[in-house]
Design an enzyme around this catalytic site. Sequence first.
Site: not given
Ligand code: UD1
Length: 456
Positions: A15, A76, A140, A11
């Site tokens: 923010r 990814q 979540g 990601g």
């Molecule tokens: C996610 C969880 C949520 C939890 C929160 C805690 C999901 C769907 N939701 O939220 O339940 O409360 O984390 O912080 O998983 N990332 C990727 N590829 C993507 C999307 C994200 O590698 O396509 C990585 C981001 O870089 C980050 C992590 O996954 O390190 C979490 O992603 P982020 O978007 O911050 O979390 P949420 O999806 O909002």
Amino acid sequence: MNTACVILAAGLGKRMRSRLAKVLHPVLDRPMLLYPVELALRLRCRPVVVVAGHQEETVRQLLGGRFGAGVRVVRQWPPRGTGHALLMARPALPRTGRLLVLCGDVPLLTAAEVARLRRGARDTAVAFLTARLSDPSGYGRVVRDGRGEVLRIVEHADAGAAERRIDEINTGVYLLDLAFVHSTIGALRAGNAQREFYLTDLVAEARKRSRAVAGIEVDDAELVLGINTRLELARAEEILSARLARALSRRGVTIHQPSSTRLCADVRAGRDSEILPGCQFSGRVRLGRGCRIGPYAVLRDCAVGDGASIGPFCVLEDCVVGKDARVGPFSRLRPGAVLGPEVHVGNFVEVKKSRLGRGSKANHLTYLGDAVVGRGVNVGAGTITCNYDGTHKHPTVIEDGAFIGSDTQLVAPVRVGKNAVIGAGTTVTNDVPAEALAVSRVKQTHVPGYARRRRR
Ligand code: UD1
Ligand code: CA
């Protein structure tokens, strides 16, 4: 049982409002991502797989440079959710065993929380850490049935009003059964508010297949929750620095006012060393026993010997300070400065790529660059090594016991022999033989009565 680890780091981290991917932002002077990666390596997870997307190349370089083949990076792109991220990592994972899933933005997580997760994860398809927050919005939510069993995780964007009132949230730290992951991850669908593949949907999937799920609550949410904003990043640095300060104090180091000092992860200090308020360390810092540092000293990549003191407002970078040496106040040691034991370097003295032998002193207003200074040398106030001719740097050698008078310029390359004396105000352009006196200044003359005549 073998545990593999996947670290989600594709990601951008909107923010943070930055051009730099969130996981590359430095936390106490090293990229955030290194913390979970090093934790996974310390826990002996194999393989360790990082999912990268935004600034993938930089992530690759960072991890490749540090860990070589020890950490695998998979791509990814575009990021289509945490479930999709795990899907991208799947080919790199073993068929069976356990899978620890971490996020790249959790620098505060420790082995203790992972151990807690492990303990709670017996025979579960999915175990994850939860936390209770007074303001759970954005996270979540953990939906449990009347008996407290976890039913599913619902993302904030998809939650109804009642679910949004749930204060137990998913931290994003999971321990999964790999066989279960392989059989279910491809079946995730993006039919939700964010059109993303949710890793969190594996919980409902496990329940559907009558597999056990455990949501394990942690005491301190701050340690397991990811960093999303710069404010949270600053707070994480405080917590990490305080942790390092506690570890040092337990080993016999006094840190006066730790809240004002910023330590670095790679710091060691011997017994009875003291760190006064307002210091900042970075890189690799080694302090011997009984050192005294600061207040307000900045140290990057340096080693300070037993009993040495670095006074107020000194800036040290990539240098070595010998046993019982005294530096400062207001000294600057630049890369390649190597001070021997009992050396004194005082205020407004700059030392670059130079060695000073035992007991030598340069106490005031001096520049020593590309110099080799022997033992017991006294460098007078205002001495300058003229080491640069506009194109090249040249060396200055000052042998043992020499006395350099104040306001001397040493035009390099030049050598001052053993025990030689340089008269104050001398510009040294030729080598000075051992035991000799060198003076280059114009002989002093007097004009009698000059001042009186001028007044008239
Ligand atoms: C996610 C969880 C949520 C939890 C929160 C805690 C999901 C769907 N939701 O939220 O339940 O409360 O984390 O912080 O998983 N990332 C990727 N590829 C993507 C999307 C994200 O590698 O396509 C990585 C981001 O870089 C980050 C992590 O996954 O390190 C979490 O992603 P982020 O978007 O911050 O979390 P949420 O999806 O909002
Ligand atoms: Ca998201």
